[in-house]
Design a protein around this motif. Structure first.
Motif, PDB file in Angstrom:
ATOM      1  N   PHE A  54      31.615  27.996 -22.518  1.00 18.55           N
ATOM      2  CA  PHE A  54      31.423  27.414 -23.569  1.00 18.55           C
ATOM      3  C   PHE A  54      32.046  28.257 -24.744  1.00 18.55           C
ATOM      4  CE2 PHE A  54      29.096  26.853 -27.726  1.00 18.55           C
ATOM      5  CZ  PHE A  54      29.001  25.606 -27.782  1.00 18.55           C
ATOM      6  N   ILE A  55      32.871  27.518 -25.746  1.00 18.34           N
ATOM      7  CA  ILE A  55      33.307  28.404 -26.918  1.00 18.34           C
ATOM      8  C   ILE A  55      32.625  27.698 -28.267  1.00 18.34           C
ATOM      9  CG2 ILE A  55      35.282  28.792 -28.247  1.00 18.34           C
ATOM     10  CD1 ILE A  55      37.084  28.479 -25.661  1.00 18.34           C
ATOM     11  N   ARG A  56      32.534  26.569 -28.371  1.00 21.72           N
ATOM     12  CA  ARG A  56      32.126  26.011 -29.582  1.00 21.72           C
ATOM     13  C   ARG A  56      31.832  24.360 -29.274  1.00 21.72           C
ATOM     14  NH1 ARG A  56      37.167  26.966 -31.201  1.00 21.72           N
ATOM     15  NH2 ARG A  56      38.370  25.003 -32.101  1.00 21.72           N
ATOM     16  N   ALA A  57      31.070  23.803 -30.046  1.00 15.45           N
ATOM     17  CA  ALA A  57      30.835  22.325 -30.164  1.00 15.45           C
ATOM     18  C   ALA A  57      31.491  21.796 -31.711  1.00 15.45           C
ATOM     19  CB  ALA A  57      29.691  21.971 -29.730  1.00 15.45           C
ATOM     20  N   GLU A  58      32.089  20.526 -31.547  1.00 12.03           N
ATOM     21  CA  GLU A  58      32.472  20.134 -32.772  1.00 12.03           C
ATOM     22  C   GLU A  58      31.479  18.655 -32.843  1.00 12.03           C
ATOM     23  OE1 GLU A  58      37.186  21.581 -33.285  1.00 12.03           O
ATOM     24  OE2 GLU A  58      36.655  19.484 -32.448  1.00 12.03           O
ATOM     25  N   ILE A  59      30.778  18.646 -33.935  1.00 15.64           N
ATOM     26  CA  ILE A  59      29.758  17.556 -33.954  1.00 15.64           C
ATOM     27  C   ILE A  59      29.866  16.981 -35.106  1.00 15.64           C
ATOM     28  CG2 ILE A  59      27.432  17.158 -34.067  1.00 15.64           C
ATOM     29  CD1 ILE A  59      26.782  19.815 -32.322  1.00 15.64           C
ATOM     30  N   TYR A  60      29.715  15.654 -35.012  1.00 14.11           N
ATOM     31  CA  TYR A  60      29.532  14.633 -36.457  1.00 14.11           C
ATOM     32  C   TYR A  60      28.367  13.705 -36.243  1.00 14.11           C
ATOM     33  CZ  TYR A  60      32.644  11.410 -33.858  1.00 14.11           C
ATOM     34  OH  TYR A  60      33.204  10.476 -32.877  1.00 14.11           O
ATOM     35  N   ALA A  61      28.156  13.046 -37.283  1.00 14.76           N
ATOM     36  CA  ALA A  61      26.694  12.108 -37.094  1.00 14.76           C
ATOM     37  C   ALA A  61      27.347  10.452 -37.198  1.00 14.76           C
ATOM     38  CB  ALA A  61      26.095  12.421 -38.371  1.00 14.76           C
ATOM     39  N   LEU A  62      26.721   9.881 -36.672  1.00 10.74           N
ATOM     40  CA  LEU A  62      27.078   8.364 -36.591  1.00 10.74           C
ATOM     41  C   LEU A  62      27.253   7.657 -37.866  1.00 10.74           C
ATOM     42  CD1 LEU A  62      27.631   5.658 -35.158  1.00 10.74           C
ATOM     43  CD2 LEU A  62      24.933   5.456 -34.789  1.00 10.74           C
ATOM     44  N   THR A 121      36.716   6.642 -38.978  1.00 14.50           N
ATOM     45  CA  THR A 121      37.506   7.343 -37.798  1.00 14.50           C
ATOM     46  C   THR A 121      37.027   8.748 -37.767  1.00 14.50           C
ATOM     47  OG1 THR A 121      39.380   7.761 -39.327  1.00 14.50           O
ATOM     48  CG2 THR A 121      39.589   5.825 -38.146  1.00 14.50           C
ATOM     49  N   GLU A 122      37.269   9.382 -36.648  1.00  9.92           N
ATOM     50  CA  GLU A 122      36.987  10.776 -36.312  1.00  9.92           C
ATOM     51  C   GLU A 122      38.080  11.632 -37.342  1.00  9.92           C
ATOM     52  OE1 GLU A 122      37.042  12.305 -32.495  1.00  9.92           O
ATOM     53  OE2 GLU A 122      35.413  11.090 -31.767  1.00  9.92           O
ATOM     54  N   LYS A 123      39.318  11.113 -37.459  1.00  7.52           N
ATOM     55  CA  LYS A 123      40.146  12.064 -38.321  1.00  7.52           C
ATOM     56  C   LYS A 123      39.781  12.093 -39.767  1.00  7.52           C
ATOM     57  CE  LYS A 123      45.096  11.930 -39.638  1.00  7.52           C
ATOM     58  NZ  LYS A 123      44.690  12.269 -41.159  1.00  7.52           N
ATOM     59  N   ALA A 124      39.298  10.673 -40.321  1.00  9.30           N
ATOM     60  CA  ALA A 124      38.673  10.699 -41.676  1.00  9.30           C
ATOM     61  C   ALA A 124      37.756  11.749 -41.896  1.00  9.30           C
ATOM     62  CB  ALA A 124      38.319   9.296 -41.907  1.00  9.30           C
ATOM     63  N   ILE A 125      36.982  11.911 -40.879  1.00  7.70           N
ATOM     64  CA  ILE A 125      35.414  12.850 -40.827  1.00  7.70           C
ATOM     65  C   ILE A 125      36.092  14.084 -41.002  1.00  7.70           C
ATOM     66  CG2 ILE A 125      33.526  13.641 -39.216  1.00  7.70           C
ATOM     67  CD1 ILE A 125      33.224  10.740 -38.388  1.00  7.70           C
ATOM     68  N   ARG A 126      36.964  14.561 -40.115  1.00  7.94           N
ATOM     69  CA  ARG A 126      37.642  15.766 -39.918  1.00  7.94           C
ATOM     70  C   ARG A 126      38.130  16.239 -41.419  1.00  7.94           C
ATOM     71  NH1 ARG A 126      38.826  19.045 -35.422  1.00  7.94           N
ATOM     72  NH2 ARG A 126      38.614  17.197 -34.366  1.00  7.94           N
ATOM     73  N   ASP A 127      39.104  15.360 -41.908  1.00  2.00           N
ATOM     74  CA  ASP A 127      39.759  15.343 -43.329  1.00  2.00           C
ATOM     75  C   ASP A 127      38.598  15.643 -44.383  1.00  2.00           C
ATOM     76  OD1 ASP A 127      42.009  15.332 -41.807  1.00  2.00           O
ATOM     77  OD2 ASP A 127      42.448  13.125 -42.448  1.00  2.00           O
ATOM     78  N   ALA A 128      37.568  14.972 -44.308  1.00  2.00           N
ATOM     79  CA  ALA A 128      36.533  15.096 -45.459  1.00  2.00           C
ATOM     80  C   ALA A 128      35.875  16.088 -44.969  1.00  2.00           C
ATOM     81  CB  ALA A 128      35.607  13.602 -45.018  1.00  2.00           C
ATOM     82  N   GLY A 129      35.745  17.026 -44.198  1.00  2.00           N
ATOM     83  CA  GLY A 129      34.852  18.147 -43.950  1.00  2.00           C
ATOM     84  C   GLY A 129      33.749  17.831 -43.418  1.00  2.00           C
ATOM     85  N   ARG A 130      33.474  16.685 -42.735  1.00  2.00           N
ATOM     86  CA  ARG A 130      32.120  16.400 -42.277  1.00  2.00           C
ATOM     87  C   ARG A 130      31.917  16.748 -40.918  1.00  2.00           C
ATOM     88  NH1 ARG A 130      30.133  11.444 -44.914  1.00  2.00           N
ATOM     89  NH2 ARG A 130      30.738  11.393 -47.162  1.00  2.00           N
ATOM     90  N   LEU A 131      33.085  17.162 -40.162  1.00  2.00           N
ATOM     91  CA  LEU A 131      32.957  17.563 -38.814  1.00  2.00           C
ATOM     92  C   LEU A 131      32.437  19.176 -38.602  1.00  2.00           C
ATOM     93  CD1 LEU A 131      33.873  16.620 -35.793  1.00  2.00           C
ATOM     94  CD2 LEU A 131      35.780  18.492 -36.073  1.00  2.00           C
ATOM     95  N   ARG A 132      31.206  19.265 -38.189  1.00  2.00           N
ATOM     96  CA  ARG A 132      30.723  20.564 -37.898  1.00  2.00           C
ATOM     97  C   ARG A 132      31.209  21.234 -36.809  1.00  2.00           C
ATOM     98  NH1 ARG A 132      26.068  17.507 -37.577  1.00  2.00           N
ATOM     99  NH2 ARG A 132      25.189  18.710 -36.110  1.00  2.00           N
ATOM    100  N   VAL A 133      31.323  22.835 -36.969  1.00  2.00           N
ATOM    101  CA  VAL A 133      31.475  23.599 -35.913  1.00  2.00           C
ATOM    102  C   VAL A 133      30.267  24.333 -35.485  1.00  2.00           C
ATOM    103  CG1 VAL A 133      33.028  25.383 -34.943  1.00  2.00           C
ATOM    104  CG2 VAL A 133      33.785  23.573 -36.432  1.00  2.00           C
ATOM    105  N   GLU A 134      29.806  24.061 -34.291  1.00  2.00           N
ATOM    106  CA  GLU A 134      28.729  24.843 -33.930  1.00  2.00           C
ATOM    107  C   GLU A 134      28.757  25.816 -32.747  1.00  2.00           C
ATOM    108  OE1 GLU A 134      26.027  24.759 -35.824  1.00  2.00           O
ATOM    109  OE2 GLU A 134      25.922  22.694 -36.901  1.00  2.00           O
ATOM    110  N   GLY A 135      28.106  26.993 -32.850  1.00  2.00           N
ATOM    111  CA  GLY A 135      28.041  28.044 -31.805  1.00  2.00           C
ATOM    112  C   GLY A 135      27.149  27.970 -30.614  1.00  2.00           C
ATOM    113  N   LYS A 136      26.860  29.000 -29.924  1.00  2.00           N
ATOM    114  CA  LYS A 136      25.995  29.069 -28.878  1.00  2.00           C
ATOM    115  C   LYS A 136      24.506  28.779 -29.305  1.00  2.00           C
ATOM    116  CE  LYS A 136      29.016  31.586 -25.866  1.00  2.00           C
ATOM    117  NZ  LYS A 136      29.098  32.925 -24.828  1.00  2.00           N
ATOM    118  N   GLY A 137      24.147  29.244 -30.271  1.00  2.00           N
ATOM    119  CA  GLY A 137      22.780  29.242 -30.874  1.00  2.00           C
ATOM    120  C   GLY A 137      22.376  27.821 -31.251  1.00  2.00           C
ATOM    121  N   TYR A 138      23.285  27.028 -31.436  1.00  2.00           N
ATOM    122  CA  TYR A 138      22.925  25.593 -32.100  1.00  2.00           C
ATOM    123  C   TYR A 138      22.171  24.703 -31.111  1.00  2.00           C
ATOM    124  CZ  TYR A 138      23.413  20.775 -33.955  1.00  2.00           C
ATOM    125  OH  TYR A 138      23.100  19.719 -34.294  1.00  2.00           O
TER     126      TYR A 138
END
Length: 364
Positions: free
Chosen positions: A317-325, A333-350
């Motif tokens: 495991f390196i990281r998880a990329e997570i977004y909400a429904l 789209t996922e691209k729009a979520i990423r472009d809007a800064g809504r895609l969260r990057v979470e580590g091992k402790g999430y």
């Protein structure tokens, strides 16, 4: 994870199991499959899968699933080997939760084993058999643990102390699940295979004219559950109606549901309630090949969730990329979520949240 369906004779247990395994709540992409004659896998209905699919076209949609075991019928004296007592006990020790079907309908053509319909008496009958069975298990386990503890074995001493606590609550006619235990104690407890340690959901089998379970018999069960630490663990189901629904096509099913005052089959409610009872939640992966609900315990970390897909995902495991429904439905789209800064990057402790839509990055 599996749940065992139990009940006295003539309460509708087999009818309920057959209705569940008739794929009445299955999607065409997840048909019911029989593993053994009395075991089935049932999908857990979740409209979030279709909501994700509306924005991410895919080849197939796979819901979460529960494994159900139809336990042999219980009679008074099952703990002493009466009826199919031994078979019943051996099967129920292996499940993670218990679904107890309680008769809450009157029908002179279906004889009750005790003569009349009394759901609280039925609950007490089964509770007594489970308590007696656990008492026998605890006593035999205490002897073995005591012999090992005399050698100074710390683990055996911990087991012996916990067995003594279990014996105390059982002697007071209380289930082992009523004990407050820390994580280490819970791990030891699971090794005992005690039946009353398992969570329980009461399935009130109701008349066709009371599908919502508003009658006095179901209310008795709700009152009993509230007084015994199981408030909210009662689901009304008309097994006969659900059997009819399972055999209909979608249009006829909708017509019968509307005529019965229901918005969805009660079996869908039951499957979700059993899922919750087991302390489970879902996260999703979504792509052009499949949209899938993955089952994890509530409280699981991101690496543990990744391990459900493949052990390599957890190990590397390196990281998880997570977004909400909600973000997907707003931005499309996922691209729009990423472009809007809504895609969260979470580590091992999430700690994973129910409904997370996730991509895992790993390296082995």
């Amino acid at each position: 994870m599996e749940a065992g369906i139990v009940g006295l004779p003539n309460v509708g247990k087999s009818t309920l199991f057959n209705a569940l395994t008739a794929a009445g709540i299955a999607s065409e992409n997840y048909p019911f499959c029989t593993i053994e004659p009395n075991v089935g896998v049932v999908p857990v209905p979740d409209d979030r899968l279709q909501r994700i699919e509306a924005h991410i076209p895919t080849q197939k949609v796979i819901p979460a699933a529960l494994r159900l075991v139809d336990i042999a019928g219980i009679v008074r004296g099952a703990s002493e080997g009466e009826g199919l007592g031994n078979k019943f006990l051996s099967h129920i020790r292996n499940v993670d939760a218990i679904l107890q079907v309680v008769r809450c309908f009157e029908n002179p053509d279906i004889t009750h084993v005790d003569g009349d319909v009394d759901p609280i008496r039925d609950i007490d009958t089964i509770a007594t058999e489970l308590l007696l069975a656990d008492m026998q298990t605890v006593e035999s386990s205490k002897d073995k643990a005591a012999r090992t503890a005399r050698s100074g074995d710390k683990e055996a001493k911990a087991r012996l102390e916990l067995l003594a606590r279990c014996a105390e609550v059982l002697d007071n006619s209380q289930p082992v699940r009523s004990l407050e235990l820390d994580e280490d104690e819970q791990k030891i407890l699971r090794s005992f295979g005690l039946i009353t340690a398992k969570p329980i959901l009461f399935v009130a089998n109701v008349d066709e004219d009371d599908p919502a379970g508003e009658g006095p018999l179901v209310q008795k069960v709700r009152d009993w559950a509230a007084a015994n630490g199981a408030e909210g663990n009662v689901v009304p189901v008309c097994a006969r109606l659900e059997s009819e629904l399972a055999e209909l096509d979608d249009d006829d099913k909708l017509e019968l549901l509307e005529a019965s005052g229901l918005t969805e089959p009660a079996l869908a409610v039951l499957a979700r309630a059993a899922y919750k009872l087991l302390g489970l939640q879902s996260y999703f992966t979504a792509g052009e090949k499949e949209i899938r609900a993955w089952t994890i315990p509530i409280g699981a970390t991101a690496p543990q969730a990744a391990g459900v897909i493949h052990s390599d995902f957890e190990r590397g495991f390196i990281r998880a990329e997570i977004y909400a429904l909600d973000d997907l439905e707003e931005l499309k789209t996922e691209k729009a979520i990423r472009d809007a800064g809504r895609l969260r990057v979470e580590g091992k402790g999430y700690t994973m949240q129910d409904g997370d839509i996730t991509h895992f990055l790993f390296n082995v």
